[in-house]
Design a protein around this motif. Structure first.
Motif, short mmCIF file in Angstrom:
data_model
loop_
_atom_site.label_atom_id
_atom_site.label_comp_id
_atom_site.label_asym_id
_atom_site.label_seq_id
_atom_site.Cartn_x
_atom_site.Cartn_y
_atom_site.Cartn_z
N ASP A 194 -9.52 71.18 14.91
CA ASP A 194 -9.81 69.85 15.48
C ASP A 194 -8.57 69.22 16.10
OD1 ASP A 194 -12.55 69.74 14.61
OD2 ASP A 194 -11.80 69.44 12.58
N HIS A 195 -7.49 69.97 16.19
CA HIS A 195 -6.23 69.44 16.72
C HIS A 195 -6.12 69.84 18.18
CE1 HIS A 195 -2.21 67.97 16.79
NE2 HIS A 195 -1.60 69.14 16.74
N ASN A 196 -6.18 68.87 19.09
CA ASN A 196 -6.22 69.20 20.51
C ASN A 196 -5.81 68.00 21.36
OD1 ASN A 196 -8.68 67.55 20.97
ND2 ASN A 196 -9.65 69.14 19.72
N ARG A 197 -5.84 68.21 22.67
CA ARG A 197 -5.53 67.16 23.65
C ARG A 197 -6.77 66.86 24.50
NH1 ARG A 197 -1.55 63.99 23.23
NH2 ARG A 197 -1.06 63.99 25.45
N ASN A 198 -7.94 67.00 23.91
CA ASN A 198 -9.19 66.82 24.65
C ASN A 198 -9.34 65.43 25.25
OD1 ASN A 198 -9.73 69.41 23.88
ND2 ASN A 198 -11.51 68.93 22.61
N SER A 199 -8.64 64.45 24.67
CA SER A 199 -8.73 63.09 25.20
C SER A 199 -8.08 62.98 26.58
CB SER A 199 -8.04 62.10 24.24
OG SER A 199 -6.66 62.40 24.12
N LYS A 200 -7.26 63.96 26.95
CA LYS A 200 -6.56 63.94 28.23
C LYS A 200 -7.28 64.72 29.32
CE LYS A 200 -3.25 61.49 26.56
NZ LYS A 200 -3.11 60.06 26.97
N ARG A 210 -8.20 71.69 24.32
CA ARG A 210 -7.16 71.54 25.33
C ARG A 210 -5.80 71.43 24.64
NH1 ARG A 210 -6.99 69.68 30.70
NH2 ARG A 210 -4.96 68.79 31.26
#
Length: 262
Positions: free
Chosen positions: A29-35, A90
């Motif tokens: 669940d650790h990602n940069r999907n918000s970007k 991401r």
């Protein structure tokens, strides 16, 4: 072109390929999907970390730093051949690269020279960072290179990519102008691609070069067997995978083990 694997399928594919996988914290669940988006995905990108020490390398790739937040990849391949999963989705591993290179990856054609940075690679590739100083002199251990081959093959096998030319696996230096990674004695992307292509001709459990048989003696461990018979104690994981050993410490005198090629 494909929808990214679920985290569970990604993990299963790596383990099926015989890799020793370490799950780090909440990696899935650790990602940069918000970007921005992750996917559709097209291939695997290999990097080196310019760091020394496995623990510090894994921590850096998970957390990132002030100018580049983590995760910095999906998996960190340390010198002992273990794959540490630090993020999924991401990640900040590829940056901008050449759209002509991306097209060649998608079409599985020979890679053109990368001469521009106009396409988001973080959305398009799985990324593996590999522990190495990146100075051109720091060696790449056999176990680490084999893990790179297996990790790339696991992803390609799951997506049914790379059956012919295998340009679904690229180095960071082949994507973004000015990058040199990965480099150093014992690694080259053409060799990695050739070895991945060969793996994909066989089941995920395959070990190159055939096998030999060893009879376990008193006091033997997988590490001591790998060190004496294969010349590299870190290759004990290959023996465990080849023999489907759920507990690598559970050996008995007289037990027959298959060994990979030295």
């Amino acid at each position: 072109m494909a929808t990214p694997l679920t985290a569970a399928r990604f993990l299963a594919a790596l383990r099926a390929e015989g890799l020793d996988v370490v799950e780090v914290g909440d990696w899935s669940d650790h990602n940069r999907n918000s970007k921005g988006a992750w996917g559709p995905v097209h291939g695997v990108m290999i990097h080196h970390t310019v760091t020394r020490g496995s623990a510090a390398t894994v921590d850096l790739c998970r957390r990132g730093h002030s100018t580049l937040p983590g995760p910095l990849c999906h998996g960190v391949i340390t010198k002992d051949g273990r794959v540490h999963l630090v993020g999924y989705g991401r990640t900040n591993h590829a940056g901008l690269g050449d759209d002509d290179v991306l097209r060649a990856v998608i079409d599985e054609k020979p890679l053109p020279a990368d001469n521009e940075a106009n396409t988001d690679g973080n959305a398009r590739f799985y990324g593996f960072e590999c522990e190495n100083l990146g100075d051109g002199a720091d060696p790449w251990p056999t176990a680490q290179v084999e893990a790179i081959v297996r990790a790339a093959a696991a992803v390609l096998r799951a997506h049914n990519w790379g059956r012919d030319g295998n340009t679904s696996v690229i180095g960071h230096s082949e994507w973004q102008p000015g990058k040199v990674d990965p480099r150093g004695p014992g690694i080259s992307m053409p060799d990695i691609r050739a070895r991945v292509a060969e793996r994909l001709k066989h089941p995920a459990s395959w070990s190159p070069g055939g096998t030999s048989t060893y009879t376990v003696g008193r006091g033997d461990t997988l590490w001591s067997i790998a060190a004496s018979k294969l010349g590299d104690g870190a290759r004990w994981r290959e023996i465990a995978s080849l023999n489907s050993l759920k507990n690598p410490d559970d050996l008995s005198v007289g037990q027959k083990l298959k060994l990979p090629k030295r």
